[in-house]
Design a protein around this motif. Structure first.
Motif: not given
Length: 300
Positions: A138, A143, A232
């Motif tokens: 990241n 991502e 995430k």
């Protein structure tokens, strides 16, 4: 291998950013030799690497010297030989040298960045290492990560408990088929109850797997790890998995983005045991050259 500006500058910036972050997180840099005497390390090498060594003869001793084919083994050896207080955390950024086949589309020289933890044996350590690797990716702007987590001990325990003794001579073939995820060929073998359990692993029938001895704790640990990985990320628990030839022992993981493998890691305490003393160990490695290629294609 050569790099021109501005690629060379960005490559250096990415490396420094990662190493600074690892240092901030308590992973202190270790520097290992570029070459080592072959007889000091050969027997402990990951089997496929033994045929990929760059060798030359030391004129002083007459012994065979090899260029560094793997960093983790060198760091592990340093921990075994030095009087280091455990637990201990290290990071590194080193060139790797492997005599790959000319047309295998693999580089013979590449830079690897990694982090290692010694002396801690818990799923909290596994979670820390996985999340650290995610944070590093990241940090450099990547991502949409997918984390595959597995545990080779699941297959080992199931084989010991459920494979018919008459099929033990086929154990290596079975492991190769599992490694290749070749369920159709496995179904052609008379595997009995072990075959039924393989179906559950392949279909990721978690409720059923949590009730199978002796893998309940392994499955439960994988679930706990998946729940603590950076939200995430997309997490995939791969129960139908076996690393063959084996390098990691127990929890292992890969991190992908857009189908590109960017990071690998896991436990390798059994490697330490083969070297003379069992010390729990886990870590991850990132091929800097592959990472830079991925970042470059994202920009164009």
């Amino acid at each position: 291998m050569q790099f021109f500006y501005p690629y060379s500058r960005k490559r250096r910036d990415v490396e420094n950013k990662i190493m600074d972050y690892l240092d901030l997180k308590g992973y202190k840099e270790i520097v290992t030799p570029t070459f080592i005497y072959e007889d000091n390390i050969y027997q402990d090498l990951y089997e496929p690497l033994k045929s990929k060594l760059f060798k030359f003869v030391d004129r002083n001793s007459g012994k065979t010297i090899i260029l560094r084919p793997d960093v983790t083994l060198q760091v592990a050896l340093a921990v075994l030989l030095a009087d280091i207080e455990l637990p201990a955390k290290f990071s590194y950024a080193h060139y790797i040298y492997r005599d790959e086949k000319q047309h295998a589309n693999l580089k013979r020289e590449f830079k690897q960045i990694g982090a290692e933890v010694f002396g801690q044996n818990s799923i909290e350590t596994d979670i820390e290492i996985i999340n650290l690797a995610v944070d590093v990716l990241n940090l450099v702007g990547i991502e949409n990560l997918v984390v595959r987590v597995s545990d080779s001990q699941i297959i080992d325990k199931l084989l010991d408990s459920y494979l018919d003794v008459k099929l033990m001579d086929k154990k290596k073939s079975i492991l190769r088929l599992i490694n290749k995820k070749n369920l159709s060929s496995l179904k052609e073998l008379p595997l009995g109850k072990f075959g039924s359990i393989l179906d559950m692993l392949f279909l990721r029938d978690i409720d059923a797997l949590l009730n199978i001895e002796p893998i309940e704790q392994n499955v439960s640990d994988l679930i706990k790890i998946s729940q603590k990985i950076n939200k995430k990320c997309q997490v995939f628990l791969d129960f139908f998995y076996y690393e063959y030839p084996i390098y990691h022992s127990g929890i292992s993981f890969d991190i992908f983005s857009e189908n590109s493998l960017l990071c690998t890691g896991g436990r390798y305490g059994n490697l330490m045991k083969l070297m003379g003393k069992y010390i729990p160990a886990t870590g991850f490695a990132i091929n800097l050259d592959k990472l830079m290629d991925f970042l470059y294609t994202k920009e164009i």
